[in-house]
Design a protein around this motif. Structure first.
Motif, PDB file in Angstrom:
ATOM      1  N   LEU A 367       0.904  -1.192   0.026  1.00 33.26           N
ATOM      2  CA  LEU A 367       0.075  -0.170   0.058  1.00 33.26           C
ATOM      3  C   LEU A 367       0.782   1.249   0.113  1.00 33.26           C
ATOM      4  CD1 LEU A 367      -1.962  -2.091   0.956  1.00 33.26           C
ATOM      5  CD2 LEU A 367      -3.019  -0.576   2.617  1.00 33.26           C
ATOM      6  N   ILE A 368       0.755   1.899  -1.085  1.00 37.50           N
ATOM      7  CA  ILE A 368       1.708   3.267  -0.970  1.00 37.50           C
ATOM      8  C   ILE A 368       0.565   4.524  -0.952  1.00 37.50           C
ATOM      9  CG2 ILE A 368       3.164   2.381  -2.223  1.00 37.50           C
ATOM     10  CD1 ILE A 368       2.473   3.860  -4.821  1.00 37.50           C
ATOM     11  N   THR A 369       0.939   5.590  -0.243  1.00 34.61           N
ATOM     12  CA  THR A 369      -0.056   6.806   0.190  1.00 34.61           C
ATOM     13  C   THR A 369       0.354   8.055  -0.124  1.00 34.61           C
ATOM     14  OG1 THR A 369       0.954   6.842   2.387  1.00 34.61           O
ATOM     15  CG2 THR A 369      -0.825   5.313   2.005  1.00 34.61           C
ATOM     16  N   PHE A 375       2.794  11.912  -5.547  1.00 23.81           N
ATOM     17  CA  PHE A 375       2.493  11.025  -6.835  1.00 23.81           C
ATOM     18  C   PHE A 375       3.019  11.798  -8.087  1.00 23.81           C
ATOM     19  CE2 PHE A 375      -0.028  10.014 -10.613  1.00 23.81           C
ATOM     20  CZ  PHE A 375      -0.617   8.587 -10.263  1.00 23.81           C
ATOM     21  N   GLU A 376       3.185  12.961  -8.146  1.00 20.67           N
ATOM     22  CA  GLU A 376       3.706  13.691  -9.434  1.00 20.67           C
ATOM     23  C   GLU A 376       5.127  13.477  -9.432  1.00 20.67           C
ATOM     24  OE1 GLU A 376       4.904  18.284 -10.670  1.00 20.67           O
ATOM     25  OE2 GLU A 376       2.955  17.807 -10.034  1.00 20.67           O
ATOM     26  N   ARG A 377       5.988  13.306  -8.342  1.00 19.56           N
ATOM     27  CA  ARG A 377       7.349  12.932  -8.160  1.00 19.56           C
ATOM     28  C   ARG A 377       7.488  11.705  -8.417  1.00 19.56           C
ATOM     29  NH1 ARG A 377       7.310  16.922  -3.791  1.00 19.56           N
ATOM     30  NH2 ARG A 377       7.039  15.222  -2.328  1.00 19.56           N
ATOM     31  N   LEU A 378       6.632  10.581  -7.952  1.00 16.67           N
ATOM     32  CA  LEU A 378       6.794   9.285  -8.355  1.00 16.67           C
ATOM     33  C   LEU A 378       6.638   8.810  -9.712  1.00 16.67           C
ATOM     34  CD1 LEU A 378       5.212   7.617  -5.350  1.00 16.67           C
ATOM     35  CD2 LEU A 378       7.312   7.067  -5.921  1.00 16.67           C
ATOM     36  N   PHE A 386      -8.517  13.893 -12.725  1.00 18.45           N
ATOM     37  CA  PHE A 386      -9.020  12.600 -13.809  1.00 18.45           C
ATOM     38  C   PHE A 386      -7.823  11.985 -14.204  1.00 18.45           C
ATOM     39  CE2 PHE A 386     -12.703  15.219 -13.201  1.00 18.45           C
ATOM     40  CZ  PHE A 386     -13.669  14.514 -12.867  1.00 18.45           C
ATOM     41  N   GLU A 387      -6.963  12.851 -14.876  1.00 19.92           N
ATOM     42  CA  GLU A 387      -5.841  12.199 -15.535  1.00 19.92           C
ATOM     43  C   GLU A 387      -4.725  11.255 -14.469  1.00 19.92           C
ATOM     44  OE1 GLU A 387      -3.483  14.507 -18.065  1.00 19.92           O
ATOM     45  OE2 GLU A 387      -5.241  15.292 -19.344  1.00 19.92           O
ATOM     46  N   ARG A 388      -4.650  12.225 -13.474  1.00 15.17           N
ATOM     47  CA  ARG A 388      -3.894  11.516 -12.344  1.00 15.17           C
ATOM     48  C   ARG A 388      -4.358  10.030 -11.859  1.00 15.17           C
ATOM     49  NH1 ARG A 388      -3.829  15.431  -8.907  1.00 15.17           N
ATOM     50  NH2 ARG A 388      -5.558  14.798  -7.533  1.00 15.17           N
ATOM     51  N   ILE A 404      -3.147   4.594  -2.668  1.00 16.02           N
ATOM     52  CA  ILE A 404      -4.063   5.542  -2.165  1.00 16.02           C
ATOM     53  C   ILE A 404      -3.741   6.898  -2.173  1.00 16.02           C
ATOM     54  CG2 ILE A 404      -5.074   5.926   0.140  1.00 16.02           C
ATOM     55  CD1 ILE A 404      -4.228   3.357   1.114  1.00 16.02           C
ATOM     56  N   LEU A 405      -4.556   7.510  -3.351  1.00 17.27           N
ATOM     57  CA  LEU A 405      -4.307   8.777  -3.781  1.00 17.27           C
ATOM     58  C   LEU A 405      -5.072   9.615  -2.626  1.00 17.27           C
ATOM     59  CD1 LEU A 405      -5.059   8.672  -7.650  1.00 17.27           C
ATOM     60  CD2 LEU A 405      -2.787   9.525  -6.413  1.00 17.27           C
ATOM     61  N   LYS A 406      -4.305  10.332  -1.749  1.00 20.97           N
ATOM     62  CA  LYS A 406      -4.857  11.139  -0.804  1.00 20.97           C
ATOM     63  C   LYS A 406      -5.490  12.638  -1.418  1.00 20.97           C
ATOM     64  CE  LYS A 406      -1.229  10.831   1.899  1.00 20.97           C
ATOM     65  NZ  LYS A 406      -0.155  10.716   3.024  1.00 20.97           N
TER      66      LYS A 406
END
Length: 503
Positions: A367-369, A375-378, A386-388, A404-406
């Motif tokens: 699980l990554i959060t 998220f952008e850096r990863l 929506f694209e994310r 898990i997109l916070k």
């Protein structure tokens, strides 16, 4: 609860009409009655309603609502395109409204000169789920004018100008509601920051759409709601600490030990049998004092420079970890030799993003959060949420992990491409330390042998629900992450009650 597309919602309406059976005009009246019941209960201190109705079925709902509110004693003014071509059911309700002498029918253009006093509620029933292009011309100007009013605003089904399934184009004009009375279903756009800001507070009204049709509808998008009662397990009276697993929170560095404390206390409070904290020596006294129930594992001096694998434990790594060179080196070596699912947050994700190719080292089913910037850096920049989300679905599948997109409505993205939107929580969580608490909850649930998907869904719901309880006591502005942890007991009481009612 399933999130269906606009086309699927229309299909469910038609299935209900055919198989209940119920006439389409009566289904429209049923929807209007559900809206009127909510409005009359929640707006009873207002006397006047200015109802704006389009020519489609959403407008038909508005006409029916106008008639029902009038019969309840409210003063009603209806604005519409009087010379427009109405849908069949909207036309029936429009004709019925014309026969009521106490209701004033006006053209849209008359709204500019209308006196909106402070007791007038604006009801938006201009466009519904059938909208296929942005609002244009006079209607667009009308929506913009209504947005400038300070009156209470209510949208029926969804705010006019908003699409149900996708983001609008730049420069679109959308009605900005204080409340949205959505008929039967959540819409995807309610749950994304660029579009959800137009809905205000969403209330889902049951209009008795066919359960059979909803059950058969295929979707990968869901709202986390009552499903948590099917996930949560009651605690066995004959259990012991070994029953509920061993969790290790790995984090903390000089000046950031508090993050590890928050994660550890959260892990303890959410039910792990044994909780260890792997942290540098500088955090020893702090952790032993602030979380005496946790066991301390020394892993360095001012930063972590060694990670010890433990095949019997579940790791939650990242809170306050720092990105020191030796910490990064030790952490990446640990990932190369460790294969069990774990929870990665904060600096653990930052270290991975700073070392190209290391994302492939994340153990499968982990699980990554990430928050949006992490998220952008990863994974790279996207134009909107929506694209994310689409990129997250791709990466979850490629890496076989749970992302898990916070966000305001956090999304749990599974390797299979399913998306679970969380609707608990509030702005009280907009403080440093809130993510550390979530890491503790998720690590605890995995240690208690919930599956990865169950832990992610239950964890984000639990986190948000605790924040709601804490904010009721302290206010959103004043609530602290420690207050959220103290509210865990309230959430467990609620879950126990939900599950026991099912037995």
């Amino acid at each position: 609860m399933k999130i269906l597309t606009a086309k699927q919602i229309q299909d469910c309406d038609q299935y209900t009409i055919k198989n209940e059976p119920v006439a389409s005009i009566h289904l429209m009246e049923r929807a209007a009655q559900a809206c009127v019941d909510w409005i009359s209960e929640n707006c009873n201190h207002h006397r006047n309603f200015a109802i704006f109705c389009g020519t489609g079925n959403n407008g038909g709902d508005g006409f029916a609502i106008a008639k029902m509110l009038y019969l309840k004693g409210f003063d009603i003014d209806v604005f519409t395109n009087c010379k427009g071509k109405f849908s069949p059911d909207a036309h029936v309700n429009f004709k019925a409204l014309k026969e009521i002498s106490g209701i004033t029918l006006r053209d849209f253009k008359d709204a500019a000169g209308y006196r909106f006093d402070n007791r007038t509620v604006i009801i938006d029933a201009i466009f519904g789920t059938g909208l296929s292009r942005p609002a244009e011309g006079d209607v667009r100007n009308l929506i913009a004018m209504l947005n400038d009013k300070t009156n209470l605003k209510i949208s029926i089904d969804l705010p006019s100008g908003l699409f149900a399934d996708h983001i609008f184009s730049d420069g679109s004009t959308v009605f900005k509601a204080d409340y949205t009375l959505s008929l039967q279903f959540w819409k995807k756009t309610f749950l994304h920051p660029e579009t959800g800001k137009y809905t205000g507070k969403v209330h889902i009204l049951d209009i008795r759409i066919s359960d059979d049709c909803i059950a058969e509808a295929r979707t990968d998008d869901f709202v986390i709601h009552d499903m948590v009662k099917n996930i949560f397990r009651l605690r066995d009276d004959f259990s012991h600490k070994g029953t509920y697993g061993k969790a290790i929170i790995a984090g903390g560095s000089y000046g950031k030990i508090g993050a590890a404390v928050l994660a550890a206390r959260s892990c303890l409070r959410s039910g792990a049998g044994l909780t260890f904290v792997s942290a540098p020596k500088c955090g020893y006294e702090i952790i032993q004092t602030a979380a005496p129930e946790a066991l301390f594992l020394e892993a360095g001096t001012d930063y972590i420079d060694r990670f010890g694998p433990d095949e019997k434990a579940v790791f939650g790594i990242g809170p306050g970890l720092g990105t020191h060179e030796k910490t990064a080196e030790s952490f990446l070596l640990f990932l190369r030799t460790y294969s069990r699912p774990l929870v990665l947050d904060a600096d653990a994700l930052n270290i991975i993003s700073e070392h190209p190719g290391s994302v492939e080292l994340i153990p499968e089913k982990s699980l990554i959060t990430p928050h949006p910037k992490e998220f952008e850096r990863l994974f790279g920049k996207t134009e909107n949420s929506f694209e994310r989300l689409q990129l997250a679905k791709t990466k979850a599948w490629e890496l076989n992990v749970y992302i898990i997109l916070k966000d305001h409505h956090t999304q749990v993205v599974t390797p299979e491409g399913k998306v679970f939107y969380n609707i608990t929580g509030n702005a009280g969580l907009a403080k440093g330390g809130s993510g550390d608490i979530l890491t503790g909850i998720l690590t605890s649930l995995l240690a208690q042998q919930y599956t990865e998907e169950q832990a992610a869904i239950l964890g984000v719901w639990f986190h948000g629900r605790a924040a709601e309880y804490a904010s009721e006591r302290c206010s959103k502005e004043s609530v602290l992450p420690t207050d959220v942890i103290e509210a865990f007991g309230n959430v467990f009481e609620e879950l126990n009650h939900k599950v026991k009612r099912m037995l």
